[in-house]
Design an enzyme around this catalytic site. Sequence first.
Site, PDB file in Angstrom:
ATOM      1  N   HIS A  16      -5.062   3.379  10.051  1.00 46.14           N
ATOM      2  CA  HIS A  16      -3.462   2.894  10.136  1.00 46.14           C
ATOM      3  C   HIS A  16      -3.221   3.062  11.626  1.00 46.14           C
ATOM      4  O   HIS A  16      -3.345   4.352  11.997  1.00 46.14           O
ATOM      5  CB  HIS A  16      -2.902   4.009   9.291  1.00 46.14           C
ATOM      6  CG  HIS A  16      -1.213   3.996   9.731  1.00 46.14           C
ATOM      7  ND1 HIS A  16      -0.543   3.270   8.800  1.00 46.14           N
ATOM      8  CD2 HIS A  16      -0.502   4.761  10.506  1.00 46.14           C
ATOM      9  CE1 HIS A  16       0.711   3.686   9.389  1.00 46.14           C
ATOM     10  NE2 HIS A  16       0.753   4.426  10.370  1.00 46.14           N
TER      11      HIS A  16
ATOM     12  N   ASP B 275      -0.585  -4.343   2.268  1.00 48.70           N
ATOM     13  CA  ASP B 275       0.048  -3.059   2.257  1.00 48.70           C
ATOM     14  C   ASP B 275       0.957  -3.008   1.101  1.00 48.70           C
ATOM     15  O   ASP B 275       2.021  -2.183   0.947  1.00 48.70           O
ATOM     16  CB  ASP B 275       0.781  -2.600   3.630  1.00 48.70           C
ATOM     17  CG  ASP B 275       0.708  -0.971   3.736  1.00 48.70           C
ATOM     18  OD1 ASP B 275       1.429  -0.897   4.675  1.00 48.70           O
ATOM     19  OD2 ASP B 275      -0.059  -0.290   3.146  1.00 48.70           O
TER      20      ASP B 275
ATOM     21  N   HIS C 130      -1.821  -0.005  -1.995  1.00 46.82           N
ATOM     22  CA  HIS C 130      -1.441   1.256  -2.528  1.00 46.82           C
ATOM     23  C   HIS C 130      -1.236   1.186  -3.950  1.00 46.82           C
ATOM     24  O   HIS C 130      -0.030   1.154  -4.523  1.00 46.82           O
ATOM     25  CB  HIS C 130      -0.228   1.713  -1.985  1.00 46.82           C
ATOM     26  CG  HIS C 130      -0.392   2.195  -0.263  1.00 46.82           C
ATOM     27  ND1 HIS C 130      -0.702   3.237   0.029  1.00 46.82           N
ATOM     28  CD2 HIS C 130      -0.506   1.402   0.699  1.00 46.82           C
ATOM     29  CE1 HIS C 130      -0.791   3.168   1.512  1.00 46.82           C
ATOM     30  NE2 HIS C 130      -0.736   2.007   1.590  1.00 46.82           N
TER      31      HIS C 130
ATOM     32  N   ARG D  48       3.435  10.480  11.560  1.00 49.60           N
ATOM     33  CA  ARG D  48       3.164  10.981  10.374  1.00 49.60           C
ATOM     34  C   ARG D  48       1.832  11.295  10.317  1.00 49.60           C
ATOM     35  O   ARG D  48       1.223  11.615   9.162  1.00 49.60           O
ATOM     36  CB  ARG D  48       3.665   9.945   9.629  1.00 49.60           C
ATOM     37  CG  ARG D  48       5.005   9.652   9.235  1.00 49.60           C
ATOM     38  CD  ARG D  48       5.364   8.240   8.559  1.00 49.60           C
ATOM     39  NE  ARG D  48       4.987   7.367   9.345  1.00 49.60           N
ATOM     40  CZ  ARG D  48       4.594   6.087   8.837  1.00 49.60           C
ATOM     41  NH1 ARG D  48       5.044   5.896   7.709  1.00 49.60           N
ATOM     42  NH2 ARG D  48       4.177   4.906   9.676  1.00 49.60           N
TER      43      ARG D  48
ATOM     44  N   THR E 182       0.766   8.263   3.327  1.00 51.80           N
ATOM     45  CA  THR E 182       1.302   9.128   3.701  1.00 51.80           C
ATOM     46  C   THR E 182       1.213  10.682   2.873  1.00 51.80           C
ATOM     47  O   THR E 182       0.918  11.639   3.343  1.00 51.80           O
ATOM     48  CB  THR E 182       2.990   9.059   4.140  1.00 51.80           C
ATOM     49  OG1 THR E 182       2.832   7.863   5.022  1.00 51.80           O
ATOM     50  CG2 THR E 182       3.570  10.286   4.872  1.00 51.80           C
TER      51      THR E 182
ATOM     52  N   SER F 120       5.018   2.074   1.300  1.00 55.81           N
ATOM     53  CA  SER F 120       6.412   1.867   1.834  1.00 55.81           C
ATOM     54  C   SER F 120       6.397   1.300   3.318  1.00 55.81           C
ATOM     55  O   SER F 120       5.429   1.184   3.983  1.00 55.81           O
ATOM     56  CB  SER F 120       6.931   3.301   1.994  1.00 55.81           C
ATOM     57  OG  SER F 120       6.180   4.218   2.822  1.00 55.81           O
TER      58      SER F 120
ATOM     59  N   GLY G   8       4.511   5.750  -0.197  1.00 57.10           N
ATOM     60  CA  GLY G   8       5.818   6.067   0.265  1.00 57.10           C
ATOM     61  C   GLY G   8       6.146   7.361   0.146  1.00 57.10           C
ATOM     62  O   GLY G   8       5.410   8.361   0.356  1.00 57.10           O
ATOM     63  N   GLY G   9       7.460   8.026   0.140  1.00 58.72           N
ATOM     64  CA  GLY G   9       7.703   9.331  -0.010  1.00 58.72           C
ATOM     65  C   GLY G   9       8.297   9.720   1.273  1.00 58.72           C
ATOM     66  O   GLY G   9       8.944  10.653   1.482  1.00 58.72           O
ATOM     67  N   GLU G  10       8.297   8.911   2.352  1.00 57.88           N
ATOM     68  CA  GLU G  10       9.010   9.027   3.769  1.00 57.88           C
ATOM     69  C   GLU G  10      10.363   9.671   3.613  1.00 57.88           C
ATOM     70  O   GLU G  10      11.029  10.264   4.446  1.00 57.88           O
ATOM     71  CB  GLU G  10       8.625   8.291   4.693  1.00 57.88           C
ATOM     72  CG  GLU G  10       6.955   8.152   5.114  1.00 57.88           C
ATOM     73  CD  GLU G  10       6.342   7.091   4.310  1.00 57.88           C
ATOM     74  OE1 GLU G  10       6.872   6.592   3.392  1.00 57.88           O
ATOM     75  OE2 GLU G  10       5.241   6.787   4.959  1.00 57.88           O
TER      76      GLU G  10
END
Length: 387
Positions: free
Chosen positions: A196, A286, A64, A164, A100, A290, A69-71
């Site tokens: 994923h 990865d 990334h 997700r 995500t 996140s 992230g951001g979850e």
Amino acid sequence: MLIFIKNIEVYSPEYKGKKNILILDDKIAYIGDDDIDLKLPFPVKVIDGSKYYAFPGFIDGHVHITGGGGEGGFATRTPEIVLSDIIKGGITTIVGCLGTDGVTRSMENLYAKAKALEEEGVSTYIYTGSYRVPTTTLTGSVMKDIMMIDKVIGVGEVALSDHRSSQPSIDEIKRLTADARVGGILSKKAGVVNIHLGDGDRMLGYLKEIVDTTEIPITQFWPTHINRNPSLFKEGIEYAKKGGFIDFTTSSDPVFWEEGEVKASRAIRICLEEGVGEENITLTSDGQGSLPQFNEKGEFVKLGIGRVTSLYKEVRDAVLEDKVPIDKALKCITKNPARILKLNNKGRVDVNMDADLVLVDKDSLEIETVIAMGKILMEDKNILFRG
Ligand SMILES: CC(C)C[C@H](NC(=O)C[C@H](N)C(=O)O)C(=O)O
Ligand SMILES: [Zn+2]
Ligand SMILES: [Zn+2]
């Protein structure tokens, strides 16, 4: 720039023995036993290779690079990658992806970061899309992105079997994969679909059904996170025995190991013991993605951040702790991803290949020197930032 590396034991990744290597500009010009008498009217950088092994530059097929992230809400969006981490990790080729969050993370930003890293000396590619289907694109079409934009090498990471995901229908995945495959065929690219896999019960079911009910070959998919739990790992081994590729994530957190994640270094050993083809196994980091933890109600608990430096760490652990032969462990981050991504000039130490090399200390197997496209980015553990 001419670089002459003398008397170095080479893992190409197959072991080639002690060789001399001549690098001319961004290519490997010579590899062999002759001691070249370099009386040339311009500077030649000579490296005494006697205390190193030479490995192919590492390929990280899932990073990334603009952060992810951001979850856990906006405060948990992860930072974009910095060049020094890539160099410290011995990574000379990197494939960027969104995850995500395909809203605040854009394809335009992903492309720009890939171009920036290329200017700084690393070979870069990107996947079009993110977790969700229909995918985000640059041109409005997956096929057009792959055919018209050189850096776009495939689609991903598309989420399946995860709370997700966009809960795509199997027909949506069939069409997406068909578009990626044909876009790749028409532009001589991999057109690979980086899938994923989450912790859901459906696991690789969708992929197996598509392979069984269409003309799409199993090799069109590159499913990742296969080591995230024991059931998926077990199904992944069967899937790989049918000719599929399986990718293990090296970024982790001890809490995942308690929850049953198979450490990537061990996953390599177990697969080889189970008779999985060594060319079907890969590792990706990865990095900057996140590593979120959710409770059994699906509520966010906390998240960590993936690191690209975990990629080689797991290969080194496989060799030192799991007694995997160096060449077989190295293949997971060199020759195998190069073949899956159809990067014909990458992943091997040989004449006419891109001059991407990692020199490691023969005793500690620690990374000492990194050469990318013939440029020394790190020498004796010192990163050489070029202005
Ligand atoms: C394999 C596990 C541990 C990490 C994995 N990471 C991503 O998929 C990337 C992340 N969602 C992001 O968008 O940055 C996950 O979340 O399941
Ligand atoms: Zn993922
Ligand atoms: Zn990811």
